[in-house]
Design a protein around this motif. Structure first.
Motif, mmCIF file in Angstrom:
data_model
loop_
_atom_site.group_PDB
_atom_site.id
_atom_site.type_symbol
_atom_site.label_atom_id
_atom_site.label_comp_id
_atom_site.label_asym_id
_atom_site.label_seq_id
_atom_site.Cartn_x
_atom_site.Cartn_y
_atom_site.Cartn_z
ATOM 1 N N ASP A 151 -44.637 53.366 3.627
ATOM 2 C CA ASP A 151 -43.077 52.991 4.533
ATOM 3 C C ASP A 151 -43.249 52.142 3.961
ATOM 4 N N LYS A 152 -41.810 51.576 4.140
ATOM 5 C CA LYS A 152 -41.596 50.618 3.999
ATOM 6 C C LYS A 152 -41.844 49.337 5.492
ATOM 7 N N GLY A 153 -41.197 50.523 6.866
ATOM 8 C CA GLY A 153 -42.209 50.285 8.302
ATOM 9 C C GLY A 153 -42.951 50.088 7.919
ATOM 10 N N THR A 154 -43.352 50.134 10.027
ATOM 11 C CA THR A 154 -44.478 50.667 10.440
ATOM 12 C C THR A 154 -44.434 51.497 10.350
ATOM 13 N N ILE A 155 -46.232 52.334 9.985
ATOM 14 C CA ILE A 155 -45.957 53.874 10.758
ATOM 15 C C ILE A 155 -46.388 53.637 12.037
ATOM 16 N N LYS A 156 -45.957 54.312 12.896
ATOM 17 C CA LYS A 156 -46.426 54.572 13.938
ATOM 18 C C LYS A 156 -48.083 54.421 14.061
ATOM 19 N N GLU A 157 -48.473 53.939 14.989
ATOM 20 C CA GLU A 157 -50.010 54.027 15.504
ATOM 21 C C GLU A 157 -50.696 55.268 15.192
ATOM 22 N N ASN A 158 -49.858 56.690 16.615
ATOM 23 C CA ASN A 158 -50.423 58.342 16.346
ATOM 24 C C ASN A 158 -50.467 58.493 15.154
ATOM 25 N N GLU A 182 -56.965 62.504 6.359
ATOM 26 C CA GLU A 182 -58.308 61.645 4.553
ATOM 27 C C GLU A 182 -56.993 61.952 3.308
ATOM 28 N N ILE A 183 -56.084 60.919 4.241
ATOM 29 C CA ILE A 183 -54.767 61.444 3.667
ATOM 30 C C ILE A 183 -54.084 60.272 3.192
ATOM 31 N N GLU A 184 -53.981 59.757 1.764
ATOM 32 C CA GLU A 184 -54.348 58.244 1.744
ATOM 33 C C GLU A 184 -52.283 58.224 1.825
ATOM 34 N N TRP A 185 -52.113 56.344 2.294
ATOM 35 C CA TRP A 185 -50.902 56.053 3.253
ATOM 36 C C TRP A 185 -50.721 54.250 3.042
ATOM 37 N N GLU A 186 -49.525 53.777 2.771
ATOM 38 C CA GLU A 186 -49.271 52.405 3.090
ATOM 39 C C GLU A 186 -48.324 52.579 3.860
ATOM 40 N N ASP A 187 -47.730 50.877 4.648
ATOM 41 C CA ASP A 187 -46.974 50.778 5.656
ATOM 42 C C ASP A 187 -46.588 49.351 5.336
ATOM 43 N N GLU A 188 -45.795 48.987 4.682
ATOM 44 C CA GLU A 188 -44.847 47.167 5.357
ATOM 45 C C GLU A 188 -44.174 47.473 3.842
ATOM 46 N N ASN A 189 -44.808 48.540 2.758
ATOM 47 C CA ASN A 189 -44.729 48.124 1.631
ATOM 48 C C ASN A 189 -44.452 49.543 0.550
#
Length: 443
Positions: free
Chosen positions: A31-38, A47-54
């Protein structure tokens, strides 16, 4: 192992990631933005890999399929790059539909789709095992994973339809088509119309398309672009042989010579547009063999949808109405049409190339004052400035409501019906509607 990349870590993205993982995919959420905390917590827990702000391009292009959030336009460089690599791009409803054998009722349209979808679910829910998803509530993917209902009512936007390949609802509904989101369709109305009709593109003669026969855009498109589906039109003005029409305060529905007549004098929803929503929903219910008695009772006890002509409070005999969900001109048209008292109208936000002309007669007839609530109100001020005695602008909901309180007299309405998107001042239309309701309650 097949790899799935999910672009966008919102409701549909996280739902798709969970379903993908359960079905054996190697999943990566970006996600290019921020993923919400929940949502972050759900991804971490599963256990799913993720990235945000990029977006890490190398990790995104190394995949078999990409599920892109409906909010990401096709013109984004990354999406172009993905397509150039020949990688399949799908929407959440496309991805999820491969993992269920449920009967799907897909509902789209520029306006009325939330009310029609919610009402259809309400009519079916008493007799069938049915989920409500799509643009509304928990994602379709997540519901397939957790409940696997036998039937689904899906509210589907044009953006979700743009990335379908094999998705085929048993019953498709098009409530209406008016110019909306043209900024996403190169300002070509035709592109947007084609997008809506994708809901029927995989349908066969065994499937059904329910549509508004009074909508010239739909009718003309069907003339030049016939579909395979069995057609069930509905109309407020013309008797219909197969489908639904309105006559003498009754809805008359005929499917395969099986006719039912529904009196609607006790229906809770108000306005002509809601008669249409009720015709569409009742046609689905009749098609799925729901008993007439159940349909009638359900129409009479349906409470409506939040932020859609929602009566908030009456203060000093002034009715405050929240129609924050009116994010385009046509939705506001229905709102103003249903006003039966002098109205203080709160309007504005992000203009999507709006043409306000169709509102002029209602504004002249019903609107006593206009409050423009947006970052840039210039177009509204110049369009409506000469039509009303009072027109003011503000960038705060609390101030808009206080001004309305001063301007409204006993017997008037105060209507929030913005005709615009909300992103200039609010998180979304729900946030805008809640702020309105809170401000009214604090008067």
């Amino acid at each position: 192992m097949k790899r799935l990349v999910v672009l966008g870590g919102g409701e549909s993205g996280v739902g798709t990631a969970l379903l993908g993982k359960a079905k054996g995919y190697d999943v990566f959420v970006s996600d290019k933005g921020t993923i919400k905390e929940n949502y972050k917590q759900v991804l971490i827990h599963n256990e799913i890999e993720w990235e945000d702000e990029n977006h890490t391009i190398s990790r995104i292009l190394n995949t078999d399929v990409v599920m892109k959030s409906p909010g990401i336009p096709d013109k984004v460089a990354l999406v172009k790059q993905i397509r150039e690599q020949g990688i399949t791009v799908v929407s959440e409803i496309e991805f999820a539909s491969h993992f269920t054998d449920a009967t799907i009722i897909g509902i789209t349209g520029s306006n009325g789709k939330t009310t029609t979808a919610t009402l259809t679910h309400h009519l079916l829910n008493t007799e069938l095992n049915v989920g409500l998803a799509g643009n509304i509530g928990d994602s379709f993917a997540k519901q397939i994973l957790e409940h696997d209902y036998e039937n689904y009512v899906l509210e589907i936007s044009s953006f979700q339809l743009d990335d379908i390949k094999d998705f085929k609802p048993k019953v498709a509904v098009i409530t209406n088509i008016t110019p909306d989101h043209l900024d996403r369709y190169n300002y070509e109305f035709e592109n947007y119309i084609n997008s809506k009709f994708r809901i029927a593109m995989n349908q066969t003669a065994d499937d059904y398309l329910i549509y508004d026969a009074d909508d010239t855009v739909i009718v003309n498109h069907l003339k030049t672009n016939p579909v395979q589906s069995t057609l069930l039109p509905f109309s407020l003005v013309t008797p219909v042989e197969n489908g639904a029409y309105f006559d003498d305060n009754k809805i008359i529905i005929t499917i395969n010579n099986n006719k039912i007549i529904m009196p609607i004098s006790n229906m809770t929803l108000e306005g002509k547009h809601n008669v249409k929503n009720a015709m569409a929903a009742s046609t689905v219910a009749h098609l799925l063999k729901i008993r007439k008695q159940t349909i009638r009772e359900s129409l009479e006890n349906f409470q409506g949808v939040e932020h859609r002509l929602e009566h908030v409070l009456k203060i000093n005999k002034v009715q405050y109405i929240n129609d924050s969900k009116a994010t385009n001109v046509n939705a506001t048209y229905y709102a103003l049409e249903s006003m039966d008292a002098p109205t203080v109208w709160i309007v504005g936000g992000v203009d999507k190339g709006n043409n306000y002309e169709e509102l002029f007669s209602f504004v002249n007839e019903k609107v006593k004052a206009i409050i423009c609530l947006g970052v840039d109100n210039e177009k509204l001020m110049s369009t409506f400035g000469n039509m009303v005695d009072v027109i003011v602008e503000t960038q705060f909901m609390s101030e808009a409501v206080k001004i309305a309180y001063k301007l409204a007299e006993s017997g008037d309405n105060v209507l929030l019906s913005p005709a615009c998107a909300s992103f200039d001042l609010f998180e979304n239309y729900e946030d805008r509607g809640r702020q309105f309701k809170n401000a009214v309650r604090n008067l």
